[in-house]
Scaffold this motif. Structure first.
Motif, PDB file in Angstrom:
ATOM      1  N   THR A   1       0.830  -1.204   0.000  1.00  0.00           N
ATOM      2  CA  THR A   1       0.000   0.000   0.000  1.00  0.00           C
ATOM      3  C   THR A   1       0.863   1.252   0.000  1.00  0.00           C
TER       4      THR A   1
ATOM      5  N   ARG B   1       2.683   1.806  -3.436  1.00  0.00           N
ATOM      6  CA  ARG B   1       1.877   2.390  -4.507  1.00  0.00           C
ATOM      7  C   ARG B   1       1.833   3.909  -4.392  1.00  0.00           C
ATOM      8  N   ARG B   2       1.941   4.418  -3.154  1.00  0.00           N
ATOM      9  CA  ARG B   2       1.915   5.862  -2.945  1.00  0.00           C
ATOM     10  C   ARG B   2       3.292   6.492  -3.128  1.00  0.00           C
TER      11      ARG B   2
ATOM     12  N   PRO C   1       6.531   5.322  -4.975  1.00  0.00           N
ATOM     13  CA  PRO C   1       7.392   4.404  -5.737  1.00  0.00           C
ATOM     14  C   PRO C   1       8.857   4.792  -5.597  1.00  0.00           C
TER      15      PRO C   1
END
Length: 311
Positions: A72, A75-76, A78
């Motif tokens: 999670t 994804r925010r 990289p």
């Protein structure tokens, strides 16, 4: 530049203060709070994804595995390194919660205070025409101090909004950690050469802390079982190009299935986050049939040796 608060910590040895049980409702399970702490190292010079990090996750965290939390975050943000460092709680959310995390040497500690419900949302019955998604969330305030000899050497506070069954993920510029402070509070190098080796491996990287705050209703459960880890030959030589020769510890909360197999784990404490995912991969192969269906606690030392890839 936009600034967003957040952050938290890691150390060796966990002490949770006790609090009276507070029920959210006479017919509901008690409302509890958990705080998960993550280390974030950005692999390039753009730190804005960390500085502006604040988002809500639709989960109460009770069945989320470590890999899902890290995915999670990835994804925010990289192009970054992540590690889960610590889980604090669950503690009753109806009164102020205090956590103390102490290092093994006894000179340094981390204190966290959680103050819930600065602004309670109106009851649903009092506003029948307002859509549920538009109703305000509960407010909280979080303070933490890095202590040296009982005196606060560094302190940060933040506040935000949250609701039961959700997790708020937060970080920000205020929770950037200098390398000297990171090594002093959050690491346990076995000796001076190991400390210097670790310093050289991360000195060009900015280190941030991020954390997730979860409110959830906790159903009554049997108390956790203290488990003895089996002899594990793979732990004798965990090779690492990141930290070299180092010693640390790992403390886990494990949930066992009906056969006693480790179903998922939560990190209560780690002092070698670079190799923790590999250790968890080993732990998932363990079975404790005497505690099948229960929650347990595991604590064991971890040691790494320097590994230099060929070529």
């Amino acid at each position: 530049m936009k600034r967003s608060p957040g952050g938290l910590f890691l150390a060796a040895g966990l002490l949770l203060a006790g609090f009276p049980a507070v029920a959210a409702d006479s017919e509901e399970a008690p409302l509890v709070v958990e705080v998960r702490v993550f280390e974030v190292r950005r692999l390039n010079s753009d730190f804005s994804p960390i500085e502006d990090l604040s988002f809500l996750v639709n989960t109460d965290g009770s069945s989320v595995q470590v890999s899902e939390w890290l995915a999670t975050l990835a994804r925010r943000i990289p192009d970054a390194y992540f590690a889960q460092l610590l889980t604090l709680g669950p503690a009753p959310a109806g009164s102020e919660a205090n956590w103390i995390v102490r290092r093994g040497d006894g000179r340094r500690a981390i204190r966290m205070r959680f103050r819930p419900a600065l602004e309670e949302p109106p009851a649903a019955a009092a506003q029948p025409d307002v859509p549920e998604t538009a109703r305000p969330e509960s407010r909280f305030r979080l303070n933490f101090d890095l202590l040296r000899g009982g005196t606060a050497a560094h302190g940060i506070g933040m506040q935000g909004s949250i609701e039961p069954g959700m997790t708020r993920m937060v970080s920000g510029r205020e929770f950037e950690i200098t390398l000297s402070r990171y090594l002093s509070w959050f690491r346990e190098p076995g000796d001076l050469p190991a400390r210097e080796e670790l310093y050289e491996s991360i000195r060009d990287q900015n280190i941030y802390l991020a954390f997730g705050i979860t409110f959830r209703h906790e159903e009554p459960a049997l108390p956790p079982v203290r488990l003895r880890p089996p002899e594990e030959p793979q732990f004798r030589e965990l090779r690492s190009p990141l930290v070299g020769n180092a010693e640390g510890a790992l403390r886990l909360r494990v949930h066992l299935d009906a056969e006693g197999q480790v179903a998922h784990t939560e990190i209560l404490e780690t002092t070698l986050p670079e190799v923790t995912p590999r250790v968890l991969g080993i732990v998932f192969g363990w079975r404790f049939p005497q505690a099948a269906g229960r929650e347990g606690r595991l604590f064991f030392p971890v040691r790494t040796v320097r590994f230099v890839p060929s070529g």
